[in-house]
Design an enzyme around this catalytic site. Structure first.
Site, mmCIF file in Angstrom:
data_model
loop_
_atom_site.group_PDB
_atom_site.id
_atom_site.type_symbol
_atom_site.label_atom_id
_atom_site.label_comp_id
_atom_site.label_asym_id
_atom_site.label_seq_id
_atom_site.Cartn_x
_atom_site.Cartn_y
_atom_site.Cartn_z
ATOM 1 N N TYR A 19 18.691 0.356 61.331
ATOM 2 C CA TYR A 19 18.117 0.968 62.530
ATOM 3 C C TYR A 19 16.753 1.544 62.173
ATOM 4 C CZ TYR A 19 18.455 3.039 67.191
ATOM 5 O OH TYR A 19 18.266 3.342 68.520
ATOM 6 N N SER A 20 15.716 1.131 62.858
ATOM 7 C CA SER A 20 14.351 1.580 62.653
ATOM 8 C C SER A 20 13.921 1.249 61.225
ATOM 9 C CB SER A 20 14.231 3.071 62.986
ATOM 10 O OG SER A 20 12.880 3.448 63.118
#
Length: 180
Positions: A19-20
Site C-alpha cells: 500500500y502506497s
C-alpha cells in the site's frame, strides 16, 4: 528482507501486497528475489495507492522539513492524518517517525531499469486520490510481462480506510480464486 522471506517461499500460492510506499517495497522485493534466482512463482502482486516505480515524483520532497511543516505538507497532499492523532501529542510523537521514514523512502527511491516482472500485477487506487491518478495506476502495466488488472474504489489516497469492506471483498475474491 529477501533473505528473511526466502525460507517461507513454498509451492503454496503467495501474494505480495503493498500500500502506497509499500508498493515500492513489494516491487523491489520481487525484483531482488528474481536477481537471486529464488525458485518460486508468486500468484500476483497487488500495488495499491501508488503509481509505478518508474514514474518521477511530481512534488518537492518534504521529509526534511520541521515537524509542523512536514505534517502540514502531508495533510495537504494526502488528506489522511487522523484528527485524533494530530490532537494527541503523545500519539503524534509515536506516529511521526514512521510516517517521516515512509515519506523519505518514497522521496529518495531511485528506479533502475530492469526487465519487467513475470508476475501478474493488480493496481488498486482511489478515484479521488490527489497524489495518484488513474493514469499513474495504469503505468504498472509496463512492469509485468504477465497479466495486468486495475481496480478503483471511491475515495482518496486512504480509500482502504474509507472503503474497507469493499477493499476486503476485492482482496477476498482474488484470494479465493487461489484455493488449492
Amino acid at each position: 528482507m529477501a533473505t528473511e522471506i526466502e525460507p517461507y517461499l513454498t509451492d503454496l500460492p503467495i501474494v505480495f501486497f503493498g500500500y502506497s510506499v509499500g508498493s515500492l517495497i513489494g516491487f523491489e522485493l520481487l525484483r531482488e528475489l528474481r536477481r537471486r534466482a529464488v525458485p518460486f512463482h508468486p500468484a500476483f502482486f497487488i500495488a495499491v495507492a501508488r503509481g509505478a516505480p518508474h514514474l518521477p515524483l511530481r512534488m518537492a520532497p518534504v521529509h526534511h522539513l520541521s515537524d509542523q511543516e512536514f505534517l502540514d505538507a502531508i495533510g495537504r497532499r494526502y488528506q489522511g492524518i487522523p484528527k485524533m492523532v494530530l490532537e494527541d501529542k503523545e500519539l503524534l510523537n509515536l506516529y511521526l517517525p514512521p510516517l517521516r521514514a515512509d515519506i523519505q523512502v518514497n522521496e529518495s527511491y531511485r528506479y533502475r531499469d530492469e526487465p519487467s516482472l513475470e508476475v501478474p500485477i493488480v493496481a488498486m487506487g482511489g478515484l479521488d486520490d490527489p497524489m495518484v491518478s488513474l493514469g499513474d495506476l495504469s503505468t504498472w502495466r509496463t512492469q509485468t510481462k504477465s497479466t495486468f488488472e486495475m481496480e478503483v474504489f471511491p475515495g482518496g489516497h486512504f480509500f482502504g480506510q474509507e472503503q474497507r469492506p469493499q477493499l476486503i471483498a476485492a482482496l477476498r475474491r482474488r484470494l479465493l480464486d487461489l484455493r488449492l
